[in-house]
Write an enzyme that holds these catalytic residues in place. Structure first.
Site, PDB file in Angstrom:
ATOM      1  N   ASP A   1       1.815   7.285  -3.327  1.00  0.00           N
ATOM      2  CA  ASP A   1       1.583   6.029  -2.638  1.00  0.00           C
ATOM      3  C   ASP A   1       0.181   5.496  -2.954  1.00  0.00           C
ATOM      4  O   ASP A   1      -0.783   6.264  -2.998  1.00  0.00           O
ATOM      5  CB  ASP A   1       1.728   6.268  -1.127  1.00  0.00           C
ATOM      6  CG  ASP A   1       1.641   5.003  -0.305  1.00  0.00           C
ATOM      7  OD1 ASP A   1       2.420   4.073  -0.554  1.00  0.00           O
ATOM      8  OD2 ASP A   1       0.782   4.952   0.602  1.00  0.00           O
TER       9      ASP A   1
ATOM     10  N   GLU B   1       2.540   4.613  -7.625  1.00  0.00           N
ATOM     11  CA  GLU B   1       2.702   3.221  -7.190  1.00  0.00           C
ATOM     12  C   GLU B   1       1.446   2.483  -7.641  1.00  0.00           C
ATOM     13  O   GLU B   1       0.377   2.653  -7.061  1.00  0.00           O
ATOM     14  CB  GLU B   1       2.851   3.137  -5.668  1.00  0.00           C
ATOM     15  CG  GLU B   1       3.013   1.708  -5.172  1.00  0.00           C
ATOM     16  CD  GLU B   1       2.777   1.558  -3.678  1.00  0.00           C
ATOM     17  OE1 GLU B   1       3.326   0.604  -3.091  1.00  0.00           O
ATOM     18  OE2 GLU B   1       2.040   2.370  -3.079  1.00  0.00           O
TER      19      GLU B   1
END
Length: 520
Positions: A206, A264
């Protein structure tokens, strides 16, 4: 770019993103859980996927539905605890399906033991050095240390009782870690090894372009930037120091050669994007250009070329996705209703014809649209932090319909699911679609099977054909993909038709549809 002779398992893999809260509820509390995923592995096996990507299931107060992690080395009881994850890994591996997990290294929950210790400790203490605490500006320190805004809206700083401020690029309950502190990586290494030693096959990282902060924390030049939108001049992200962090992560992953990292990366300059994919950093990075492309031939062509070029700069496998838990579902994005669904099906064929790794979002195979939820059920922190001006991401996170004619459609035994399900989804259930050979689910089963049997990817390039300005056509893996974004039917090149996303019109490709052909 030629693929390595022995390409790793992930190079052209089909990943299926499971949003655990919304996949299937095994215990009747209205919230999906890990045993629910295990119970429905046959659905994923039928689709023919290679790996699952699980959104966060670690212990969390759920201020941001798991992206606020209070204990990174345990599974939250809401999802069934650690034993439920171990059951899922064992059952998935028995079916040849790998399991990857979300990793959240940029921040923790405000309930994390470290942050609670920091709040109890004085300014300048070792406890506070694990996070980013600063004195405010002005005569009484009542102004935040800089003008940074939260991605979710409002200021990126919150003041504590003794007058200092702490940084949170997301919700106030998600304080950013200080990655200049060696303790931070030491703890992350423990987390990585904890999961990898339990059979996890890798991580989606993330905010992989976050973590590192520039010295002095300079002001943003554009503090009015639209929420959930990032640009390349944003000092909050893409600081050079982040690459040392990824090298550290890779040094751990190299001890587990079966495991993959996927970042990401909301970075749009190809040269900057490629830096994350250097041989000693991430294995792959999410490229979001196809998500951002309009249903327009030129826009789609440019998005594909950009993504291929970015991966090629690092000699890495490209990645492709059309949706996830943070963006509007593609059926709605492409126009909603029958037209939106037709376009979504055609774009699925475009994506699956490309070389590289694919990421399908749960419900994509059912043709689910976004849901326009009433105000009083919205839970995304974006809704509150924006002062109720941004509705947030709940509309793409509504639970999946499995069976029956009324909510909760077999998702749960509890009628009141964590987000309400639309009554008109009866025609979209897995049960109904399995019985219909023309359903979107049947269509996905077909194109995933054909990708496996007919595409032979030996490189990460595509060969473009010029048919018409409102069409895309490219040869990839020995198969020709043709997309008609125009309003009139398109004559197809010579070849054996493998599949089309909609019936042909007089032997021609209908508007808003795609076809795969073996060239004649």
């Amino acid at each position: 770019m030629t693929q390595p002779a022995a390409a790793p398992w992930w190079a052209n893999a089909i990943f299926y993103q499971v949003y655990p809260r919304s996949f299937a509820d095994s215990n009747g509390d209205g919230v999906g859980d890990l045993d629910g995923v295990t119970d429905h592995l046959d659905h994923l096996s039928r689709l023919g996927i290679d790996a699952i990507w699980l959104n966060p299931v670690m212990v969390s107060p759920m201020a941001d539905h798991g992206y606020d992690v209070a204990d990174p080395r345990d599974v939250d009881p809401l999802f069934g605890g650690l034993a439920a994850l171990e059951r899922l890994i064992a059952e998935a591996h028995a079916r040849g399906i790998r399991v990857t997990m979300d990793l959240v290294p940029n921040h923790t929950s405000s309930q994390h033991a470290w942050f609670q210790a920091a709040l109890a400790a004085p300014p300048g203490s070792i406890e506070r050095e694990r996070y980013i605490f600063r004195d405010g500006v002005g005569t009484d320190g009542s102004t935040p240390p800089n003008n940074w805004v939260s991605v979710f809206g409002g200021p990126a700083w919150t003041r504590v009782d003794d007058g200092q401020w702490y940084l949170h690029l997301f919700d106030a309950e998600q304080p950013d870690l200080n990655w200049d502190n060696p303790e931070t990586f030491e703890d992350l290494e423990k987390t990585l090894r904890f999961w990898l030693d339990r059979g996890v096959d890798g991580f989606r990282i993330d905010v992989a372009h976050g973590m590192a902060k520039p010295p002095g924390l300079p002001d943003m030049t554009n503090p009015d930037i639209e929420m959930l939108t990032l640009d390349d001049d944003d000092p909050r992200f893409n600081h050079d120091g982040v690459h040392e962090i990824h090298r550290g992560i890779r040094s751990v992953l190299d001890d587990y050669p079966h495991a993959v990292t996927i970042g990401e990366i909301w970075v749009f300059e190809n040269e900057d994007f490629a830096k994350y994919l250097r041989p000693d950093e991430l294995h792959m990075g999410f490229n979001f250009r196809l998500v951002r492309a309009e249903f327009d031939a030129a826009d789609i062509h440019e998005a594909i070329e950009n993504a291929l070029a970015a991966a090629s700069l690092a000699d890495a496998s490209p990645t492709w996705t059309l949706s996830n838990h943070d963006v509007e579902r593609e059926v709605t994005r492409y126009g909603d209703g029958p037209r939106g669904l037709a376009r979504a099906r055609s774009m699925a064929m475009v994506m699956l014809a490309l070389p590289g790794a694919m990421f399908l979002y749960n419900g994509e195979e059912l043709g689910l649209p976004n849901v326009d939820l009433p105000d009083d059920v919205l839970q995304d922190p974006v809704w509150e932090r924006s002062g109720h001006t941004e509705r947030g991401r709940d509309g793409c996170r509504v639970p999946l319909p499995w069976s029956g004619d009324a909510p909760p459609f077999g998702f749960s035994s509890k009628p009141g699911t964590w987000l309400p399900m639309p009554a008109d989804w009866a025609s979209l259930t897995v049960e109904r679609q399995l019985a219909d050979p023309d359903s979107t689910l049947a269509f996905f089963g077909t194109i995933l099977r054909l990708r496996r049997s007919h595409f032979h990817f030996t490189d990460y390039d595509v060969e473009w054909l010029q048919l018409r300005d409102d069409a895309c056509a490219f040869l990839s893996g020995g198969v020709l993909c043709v997309l008609n974004t125009g309003s009139v039917a398109l004559p197809l090149p010579a070849g054996e038709l493998l599949v089309a996303s909609a019936p042909l019109v007089g032997g021609e490709l209908a508007a808003d549809s795609a076809a795969w052909l073996v060239p004649g």
